[in-house]
Design a protein around this motif. Structure first.
Motif, PDB file in Angstrom:
ATOM      1  N   LEU A   1     -62.813   5.205   7.892  1.00 41.18           N
ATOM      2  CA  LEU A   1     -63.399   4.215   8.241  1.00 41.18           C
ATOM      3  C   LEU A   1     -62.507   2.997   8.914  1.00 41.18           C
ATOM      4  N   ILE A   2     -61.139   3.045   8.380  1.00 43.67           N
ATOM      5  CA  ILE A   2     -60.428   2.074   8.812  1.00 43.67           C
ATOM      6  C   ILE A   2     -60.011   2.299  10.321  1.00 43.67           C
ATOM      7  N   GLU A   3     -59.712   3.866  10.573  1.00 44.05           N
ATOM      8  CA  GLU A   3     -59.298   4.441  11.977  1.00 44.05           C
ATOM      9  C   GLU A   3     -60.341   4.071  12.765  1.00 44.05           C
ATOM     10  N   GLU A   4     -61.659   4.359  12.349  1.00 43.77           N
ATOM     11  CA  GLU A   4     -62.718   3.942  13.383  1.00 43.77           C
ATOM     12  C   GLU A   4     -62.615   2.694  13.675  1.00 43.77           C
ATOM     13  N   ALA A   5     -62.316   1.633  12.696  1.00 46.86           N
ATOM     14  CA  ALA A   5     -62.545   0.166  12.934  1.00 46.86           C
ATOM     15  C   ALA A   5     -61.310  -0.319  13.948  1.00 46.86           C
ATOM     16  N   PRO A  14     -64.348   9.388  -1.515  1.00 44.88           N
ATOM     17  CA  PRO A  14     -63.038  10.132  -1.101  1.00 44.88           C
ATOM     18  C   PRO A  14     -61.867   9.377  -0.187  1.00 44.88           C
ATOM     19  N   PRO A  15     -60.908   9.610  -0.506  1.00 44.38           N
ATOM     20  CA  PRO A  15     -59.679   8.680   0.273  1.00 44.38           C
ATOM     21  C   PRO A  15     -59.881   9.119   1.798  1.00 44.38           C
ATOM     22  N   ALA A  16     -60.165  10.044   2.109  1.00 48.93           N
ATOM     23  CA  ALA A  16     -60.183  10.570   3.590  1.00 48.93           C
ATOM     24  C   ALA A  16     -61.123   9.866   4.352  1.00 48.93           C
ATOM     25  N   TYR A  17     -62.375   9.506   3.638  1.00 49.82           N
ATOM     26  CA  TYR A  17     -63.601   8.699   3.951  1.00 49.82           C
ATOM     27  C   TYR A  17     -63.275   7.253   4.282  1.00 49.82           C
ATOM     28  N   ALA A  18     -62.499   6.732   3.443  1.00 51.04           N
ATOM     29  CA  ALA A  18     -61.996   5.430   3.413  1.00 51.04           C
ATOM     30  C   ALA A  18     -61.172   5.206   4.343  1.00 51.04           C
ATOM     31  N   LEU A  19     -59.893   6.015   4.935  1.00 58.27           N
ATOM     32  CA  LEU A  19     -59.129   6.154   5.756  1.00 58.27           C
ATOM     33  C   LEU A  19     -59.917   6.078   7.084  1.00 58.27           C
ATOM     34  N   GLU A  51     -48.870   6.231  10.286  1.00 55.68           N
ATOM     35  CA  GLU A  51     -48.459   7.570  10.360  1.00 55.68           C
ATOM     36  C   GLU A  51     -48.010   7.761   8.836  1.00 55.68           C
ATOM     37  N   GLN A  52     -47.776   7.228   8.188  1.00 54.17           N
ATOM     38  CA  GLN A  52     -47.393   7.205   6.548  1.00 54.17           C
ATOM     39  C   GLN A  52     -48.895   7.705   6.091  1.00 54.17           C
ATOM     40  N   LEU A  53     -49.966   6.854   6.222  1.00 55.52           N
ATOM     41  CA  LEU A  53     -51.257   7.099   5.703  1.00 55.52           C
ATOM     42  C   LEU A  53     -51.510   8.380   6.145  1.00 55.52           C
ATOM     43  N   LEU A  54     -51.567   8.856   7.589  1.00 57.87           N
ATOM     44  CA  LEU A  54     -52.075  10.139   8.011  1.00 57.87           C
ATOM     45  C   LEU A  54     -51.283  11.397   7.385  1.00 57.87           C
ATOM     46  N   ALA A  55     -49.977  10.832   6.859  1.00 58.80           N
ATOM     47  CA  ALA A  55     -49.295  12.013   6.224  1.00 58.80           C
ATOM     48  C   ALA A  55     -49.799  12.535   4.808  1.00 58.80           C
ATOM     49  N   ARG A  56     -50.531  11.121   4.369  1.00 60.59           N
ATOM     50  CA  ARG A  56     -50.802  11.531   2.786  1.00 60.59           C
ATOM     51  C   ARG A  56     -52.295  12.080   2.776  1.00 60.59           C
ATOM     52  N   ILE A  57     -53.107  11.562   3.897  1.00 64.18           N
ATOM     53  CA  ILE A  57     -54.460  11.733   3.616  1.00 64.18           C
ATOM     54  C   ILE A  57     -54.896  12.666   4.790  1.00 64.18           C
ATOM     55  N   ASP A  58     -55.600  13.657   4.877  1.00 60.35           N
ATOM     56  CA  ASP A  58     -56.077  14.778   5.816  1.00 60.35           C
ATOM     57  C   ASP A  58     -57.281  14.199   6.402  1.00 60.35           C
ATOM     58  N   LEU A  59     -57.506  13.372   7.489  1.00 61.20           N
ATOM     59  CA  LEU A  59     -58.731  13.038   7.908  1.00 61.20           C
ATOM     60  C   LEU A  59     -59.794  13.879   8.317  1.00 61.20           C
ATOM     61  N   SER A  60     -59.390  15.421   8.599  1.00 64.27           N
ATOM     62  CA  SER A  60     -60.135  16.335   8.687  1.00 64.27           C
ATOM     63  C   SER A  60     -61.204  16.821   7.513  1.00 64.27           C
TER      64      SER A  60
END
Length: 305
Positions: free
Chosen positions: A212-216, A205-210, A236-245
């Motif tokens: 991992l990037i956020e945590e790193a 899932p893209p949210a899981y991939a993002l 910010e553009q990525l967070l506007a596209r993908i809901d990390l929750s």
């Protein structure tokens, strides 16, 4: 009235939870930075000189930012509030705003003048509609603790639709780049990666991939690298596209195993650990892992599943 830099109250021992949350390298860097700040203040220089020192460690890592605010708040000097405001810039998100507000209160209680603190910005991302679903891909973790993370996005309102990141379990976000590619070229690039040393990329899932990037990114040891700098520009553009929750936990992504499968894996692991090739590979006696490896081999050798 001159306000002393080396204040006894700030030298009292405390638990300093924000500093403890940093890794050893970051703690050492923070200690060195604080010493430079104190020497600069003792030399009579003002907020501009302090800001130049702070800028040697760009903001962005939450643990670092909170520890820095906490430690500077212990130094009662009028140059520090203004320097911190310049360091973080306007529109702080709530968690850093609260930390800075607490620091300002500490300074005011010790008669240190502070400038106005602007309200925090609303950090709730506005979700933008995608014309096609986002995709996430991961490589396996290599022997150095690194893996590749790939995001494919709909190119709606942004100038890129592909993000490739290299993350490491110790160093954090090592590299990242964003670019715009056709759908065909994206598929070709995935195939090329799979044929190279990266190995087969698996879909997640893209949210899981993002996530991992956020945590790193949050524990990157060198924020001056180009990768973290690029990520700050596109974050910010990525967070506007993908809901990390919506990011699932790792255990939810792994296939469920039957008891017979678990037993088979355990038996195979035992065989591998007791294999001559594995036992010929040993940590050096001076290595901290040496005794642990010896104990593991002994334990597995005596175990029966």
């Amino acid at each position: 009235m001159r306000i002393a830099v080396n204040d006894k109250k700030s030298d009292k021992k405390s638990k300093e939870p924000f500093v403890v949350s940093l890794d050893e390298a970051s703690q050492a860097a923070l200690t060195e930075l604080l010493e430079r700040v104190k020497q600069t203040l003792a030399g009579g220089q003002g907020s501009e000189a302090i800001l130049e020192i702070l800028a040697s460690q760009p903001p962005g890592r939450l643990a670092w930012d909170l520890a820095l605010i906490d430690q500077l708040a212990r130094i009662p000097h009028p140059a520090l509030p203004e320097a911190l405001l310049g360091y973080f810039g306007p529109g702080l998100e709530k968690i850093r705003y609260k930390a800075l507000k607490k620091a300002f209160h500490a300074w005011k209680s010790r008669q240190v003048p502070v400038p106005a603190l602007h309200p925090p910005k609303d950090t709730t991302p506005i979700r933008l509609p995608d014309t096609e679903p986002s995709e996430g891909y991961l490589s396996i973790i290599d022997g150095a603790g690194s893996r590749m993370v790939v995001l494919h996005l709909a190119k709606t309102g942004i100038d890129f639709n592909v993000v490739h990141a290299l993350i490491n379990d110790q160093q954090g976000l090592k590299d990242l780049f964003s670019l715009s590619l056709s759908k065909r070229r994206r598929r070709e690039l995935l195939a090329e990666y799979s044929q190279q040393e990266v190995g087969q990329l698996v879909s997640v899932p893209p949210a899981y991939a993002l996530k991992l990037i956020e945590e790193a990114y949050s524990h990157t040891t060198d924020q001056n690298l180009e990768g973290p700098a690029i990520y700050r520009r596109v974050r910010e553009q990525l967070l506007a596209r993908i809901d990390l929750s919506t990011a699932p936990e790792l255990e939810d992504l792994l296939p469920k195993l039957e008891d017979s499968e678990i037993e088979a894996y355990l038996l195979k692991s035992q065989e591998l650990i007791l294999d001559d090739a594995f036992q010929r590979w040993m940590a050096a006696p001076e290595d901290s892992d040496h005794d642990e490896v010896i104990g593991l081999i002994d334990l597995v050798g005596r175990s029966k599943y």
